[in-house]
Motif scaffolding. Sequence first.
Motif, PDB file in Angstrom:
ATOM      1  N   TRP A  23     -10.059  -9.155   2.287  1.00  0.00           N
ATOM      2  CA  TRP A  23     -11.480  -8.475   2.018  1.00  0.00           C
ATOM      3  C   TRP A  23     -12.121  -7.872   3.231  1.00  0.00           C
ATOM      4  CZ3 TRP A  23     -14.241  -8.691  -2.088  1.00  0.00           C
ATOM      5  CH2 TRP A  23     -15.658  -8.255  -2.196  1.00  0.00           C
ATOM      6  N   VAL A  24     -11.686  -8.339   4.444  1.00  0.00           N
ATOM      7  CA  VAL A  24     -12.317  -7.465   5.449  1.00  0.00           C
ATOM      8  C   VAL A  24     -11.672  -6.406   5.555  1.00  0.00           C
ATOM      9  CG1 VAL A  24     -12.502  -7.438   7.827  1.00  0.00           C
ATOM     10  CG2 VAL A  24     -12.995  -9.530   6.510  1.00  0.00           C
ATOM     11  N   SER A  25     -10.414  -5.903   5.544  1.00  0.00           N
ATOM     12  CA  SER A  25      -9.738  -4.734   5.836  1.00  0.00           C
ATOM     13  C   SER A  25     -10.024  -3.733   4.614  1.00  0.00           C
ATOM     14  CB  SER A  25      -8.269  -4.910   6.139  1.00  0.00           C
ATOM     15  OG  SER A  25      -7.498  -5.373   5.127  1.00  0.00           O
ATOM     16  N   ARG A  26     -10.381  -3.984   3.511  1.00  0.00           N
ATOM     17  CA  ARG A  26     -10.417  -3.526   2.301  1.00  0.00           C
ATOM     18  C   ARG A  26     -11.323  -2.173   2.410  1.00  0.00           C
ATOM     19  NH1 ARG A  26     -14.043  -3.979  -2.349  1.00  0.00           N
ATOM     20  NH2 ARG A  26     -15.126  -5.482  -1.252  1.00  0.00           N
ATOM     21  N   GLU A  31     -12.021   6.967   3.225  1.00  0.00           N
ATOM     22  CA  GLU A  31     -11.128   8.323   2.603  1.00  0.00           C
ATOM     23  C   GLU A  31     -10.777   9.383   3.720  1.00  0.00           C
ATOM     24  OE1 GLU A  31     -10.063   8.343  -0.537  1.00  0.00           O
ATOM     25  OE2 GLU A  31     -10.670   6.145  -0.794  1.00  0.00           O
ATOM     26  N   VAL A  32      -9.787   9.842   3.439  1.00  0.00           N
ATOM     27  CA  VAL A  32      -9.150  11.159   4.363  1.00  0.00           C
ATOM     28  C   VAL A  32      -9.211  12.338   3.302  1.00  0.00           C
ATOM     29  CG1 VAL A  32      -7.422  11.933   5.602  1.00  0.00           C
ATOM     30  CG2 VAL A  32      -7.841   9.492   5.956  1.00  0.00           C
ATOM     31  N   ASP A  33     -10.113  13.410   3.543  1.00  0.00           N
ATOM     32  CA  ASP A  33      -9.808  14.569   3.071  1.00  0.00           C
ATOM     33  C   ASP A  33      -8.117  14.990   2.664  1.00  0.00           C
ATOM     34  OD1 ASP A  33     -10.734  16.654   1.161  1.00  0.00           O
ATOM     35  OD2 ASP A  33     -11.144  17.975   3.082  1.00  0.00           O
ATOM     36  N   ARG A  34      -7.939  15.243   1.546  1.00  0.00           N
ATOM     37  CA  ARG A  34      -6.592  15.732   1.314  1.00  0.00           C
ATOM     38  C   ARG A  34      -6.240  16.996   2.036  1.00  0.00           C
ATOM     39  NH1 ARG A  34      -2.933  15.109  -2.991  1.00  0.00           N
ATOM     40  NH2 ARG A  34      -1.452  16.894  -3.331  1.00  0.00           N
ATOM     41  N   ASP A  35      -6.955  17.966   2.308  1.00  0.00           N
ATOM     42  CA  ASP A  35      -6.974  19.104   3.056  1.00  0.00           C
ATOM     43  C   ASP A  35      -6.644  18.870   4.626  1.00  0.00           C
ATOM     44  OD1 ASP A  35      -7.166  20.756   0.734  1.00  0.00           O
ATOM     45  OD2 ASP A  35      -9.037  21.113   1.090  1.00  0.00           O
ATOM     46  N   VAL A  36      -7.402  17.950   4.983  1.00  0.00           N
ATOM     47  CA  VAL A  36      -7.200  17.491   6.187  1.00  0.00           C
ATOM     48  C   VAL A  36      -5.904  16.699   6.658  1.00  0.00           C
ATOM     49  CG1 VAL A  36      -8.047  15.964   8.166  1.00  0.00           C
ATOM     50  CG2 VAL A  36      -9.641  17.169   6.747  1.00  0.00           C
ATOM     51  N   ALA A  37      -5.431  15.767   5.551  1.00  0.00           N
ATOM     52  CA  ALA A  37      -4.204  15.271   5.679  1.00  0.00           C
ATOM     53  C   ALA A  37      -2.998  16.212   5.545  1.00  0.00           C
ATOM     54  CB  ALA A  37      -4.086  14.303   4.574  1.00  0.00           C
ATOM     55  N   VAL A  38      -2.964  17.077   4.610  1.00  0.00           N
ATOM     56  CA  VAL A  38      -2.207  18.025   4.612  1.00  0.00           C
ATOM     57  C   VAL A  38      -1.961  19.212   5.984  1.00  0.00           C
ATOM     58  CG1 VAL A  38      -1.419  20.259   3.349  1.00  0.00           C
ATOM     59  CG2 VAL A  38      -2.195  18.317   2.208  1.00  0.00           C
TER      60      VAL A  38
END
Length: 85
Positions: A23-26, A31-38
């Motif tokens: 519950w705490v780590s949820r 969220e990480v932006d898809r472009d930033v992740a790529v």
Amino acid sequence: MEILLWLVPSVVLTGAAMLWVSWVSRDGRGEVDRDVAVERLGKALARDLPAGARRTAAPARDRSTGIAVRPSHAPGADGTTRRAS
């Protein structure tokens, strides 16, 4: 069966701890932006590995039959073969 009753408190506590952690780590990841992740992935793949971390091809292994075979005779110090008498 009654002897296992002493396990009940530890099982309940472990289950409660697992639920609490999930519950705490949820919400902690975000969220990480898809472009930033790529972009991050591209940078990581383009980077050279340190010299000590480079992987080389595994040396070819001798095919073993699983049977240990001793030579019937061992060479002597002068290169001649010595047989048991």
